[in-house]
Design a protein around this motif. Structure first.
Motif, PDB file in Angstrom:
ATOM      1  N   GLY A 164       0.788  -1.218   0.000  1.00 45.15           N
ATOM      2  CA  GLY A 164       0.000   0.000   0.000  1.00 45.15           C
ATOM      3  C   GLY A 164       0.820   1.267   0.000  1.00 45.15           C
ATOM      4  N   LYS A 165       2.119   1.146   0.045  1.00 39.01           N
ATOM      5  CA  LYS A 165       2.973   2.333   0.074  1.00 39.01           C
ATOM      6  C   LYS A 165       3.909   2.383  -1.134  1.00 39.01           C
ATOM      7  CE  LYS A 165       2.939   2.318   5.080  1.00 39.01           C
ATOM      8  NZ  LYS A 165       3.718   2.171   6.301  1.00 39.01           N
ATOM      9  N   LEU A 166       3.624   1.577  -2.136  1.00 44.70           N
ATOM     10  CA  LEU A 166       4.487   1.551  -3.302  1.00 44.70           C
ATOM     11  C   LEU A 166       4.175   2.716  -4.225  1.00 44.70           C
ATOM     12  CD1 LEU A 166       4.362  -2.252  -4.191  1.00 44.70           C
ATOM     13  CD2 LEU A 166       6.205  -1.025  -3.084  1.00 44.70           C
ATOM     14  N   PRO A 167       5.184   3.197  -4.959  1.00 45.73           N
ATOM     15  CA  PRO A 167       4.912   4.237  -5.951  1.00 45.73           C
ATOM     16  C   PRO A 167       3.973   3.681  -7.021  1.00 45.73           C
ATOM     17  CG  PRO A 167       7.272   3.943  -5.623  1.00 45.73           C
ATOM     18  CD  PRO A 167       6.587   2.854  -4.879  1.00 45.73           C
ATOM     19  N   GLY A 168       2.972   4.429  -7.366  1.00 43.44           N
ATOM     20  CA  GLY A 168       1.997   3.979  -8.354  1.00 43.44           C
ATOM     21  C   GLY A 168       0.661   3.629  -7.726  1.00 43.44           C
TER      22      GLY A 168
ATOM     23  N   THR B 241       0.721  -2.446  -6.038  1.00 47.11           N
ATOM     24  CA  THR B 241       0.797  -3.485  -5.015  1.00 47.11           C
ATOM     25  C   THR B 241       0.151  -4.774  -5.514  1.00 47.11           C
ATOM     26  OG1 THR B 241       0.767  -1.823  -3.279  1.00 47.11           O
ATOM     27  CG2 THR B 241       0.198  -4.064  -2.642  1.00 47.11           C
ATOM     28  N   CYS B 242      -1.006  -4.661  -6.166  1.00 52.58           N
ATOM     29  CA  CYS B 242      -1.684  -5.847  -6.707  1.00 52.58           C
ATOM     30  C   CYS B 242      -0.847  -6.531  -7.783  1.00 52.58           C
ATOM     31  CB  CYS B 242      -3.044  -5.466  -7.270  1.00 52.58           C
ATOM     32  SG  CYS B 242      -4.241  -5.000  -6.015  1.00 52.58           S
ATOM     33  N   ILE B 243      -0.182  -5.753  -8.615  1.00 48.86           N
ATOM     34  CA  ILE B 243       0.671  -6.332  -9.660  1.00 48.86           C
ATOM     35  C   ILE B 243       1.856  -7.067  -9.037  1.00 48.86           C
ATOM     36  CG2 ILE B 243       2.219  -5.746 -11.570  1.00 48.86           C
ATOM     37  CD1 ILE B 243       0.261  -3.451 -12.242  1.00 48.86           C
ATOM     38  N   VAL B 244       2.478  -6.468  -8.038  1.00 47.90           N
ATOM     39  CA  VAL B 244       3.621  -7.099  -7.383  1.00 47.90           C
ATOM     40  C   VAL B 244       3.205  -8.389  -6.683  1.00 47.90           C
ATOM     41  CG1 VAL B 244       5.297  -6.826  -5.508  1.00 47.90           C
ATOM     42  CG2 VAL B 244       4.935  -4.970  -7.127  1.00 47.90           C
ATOM     43  N   ILE B 245       2.085  -8.363  -5.968  1.00 48.05           N
ATOM     44  CA  ILE B 245       1.594  -9.565  -5.287  1.00 48.05           C
ATOM     45  C   ILE B 245       1.269 -10.651  -6.301  1.00 48.05           C
ATOM     46  CG2 ILE B 245      -0.332 -10.489  -3.938  1.00 48.05           C
ATOM     47  CD1 ILE B 245      -0.333  -7.858  -2.389  1.00 48.05           C
ATOM     48  N   SER B 246       0.675 -10.282  -7.419  1.00 46.73           N
ATOM     49  CA  SER B 246       0.340 -11.253  -8.462  1.00 46.73           C
ATOM     50  C   SER B 246       1.586 -11.921  -9.036  1.00 46.73           C
ATOM     51  CB  SER B 246      -0.441 -10.553  -9.579  1.00 46.73           C
ATOM     52  OG  SER B 246      -0.691 -11.432 -10.633  1.00 46.73           O
ATOM     53  N   ILE B 247       2.608 -11.138  -9.289  1.00 47.27           N
ATOM     54  CA  ILE B 247       3.851 -11.698  -9.836  1.00 47.27           C
ATOM     55  C   ILE B 247       4.514 -12.628  -8.823  1.00 47.27           C
ATOM     56  CG2 ILE B 247       6.209 -11.088 -10.526  1.00 47.27           C
ATOM     57  CD1 ILE B 247       4.996  -8.548 -11.804  1.00 47.27           C
TER      58      ILE B 247
END
Length: 66
Positions: A26-30, A47-53
């Motif tokens: 929740g604190k990532l840029p973007g 955050t959703c993209i990073v968790i998905s990867i």
């Protein structure tokens, strides 16, 4: 009994890693945050993209041992 101790160490390691990364969710840029008065709208896109990867890599890795 040895297997049980290994499982506990693995679970502890996983919890440690998850706890570390929970600080950054929740604190990532973007990630988009709109604040207007008493209302806050939060869109954690990056955050959703990073968790998905990460989950895709983990499940892909675990799928190889089947």
């Amino acid at each position: 009994m040895i297997d049980f101790s290994k499982v506990l160490m693995i679970i502890g390691g996983i919890l440690l890693i998850v706890g570390f990364f929970m600080q950054f969710i929740g604190k990532l840029p973007g990630d988009i945050v709109f604040k207007k008065g008493n209302t806050t709208v939060f869109f954690p896109i990056v955050t959703c993209i990073v968790i998905s990867i990460v989950l895709s890599l983990v499940f892909s890795f675990l799928g190889r041992f089947k």
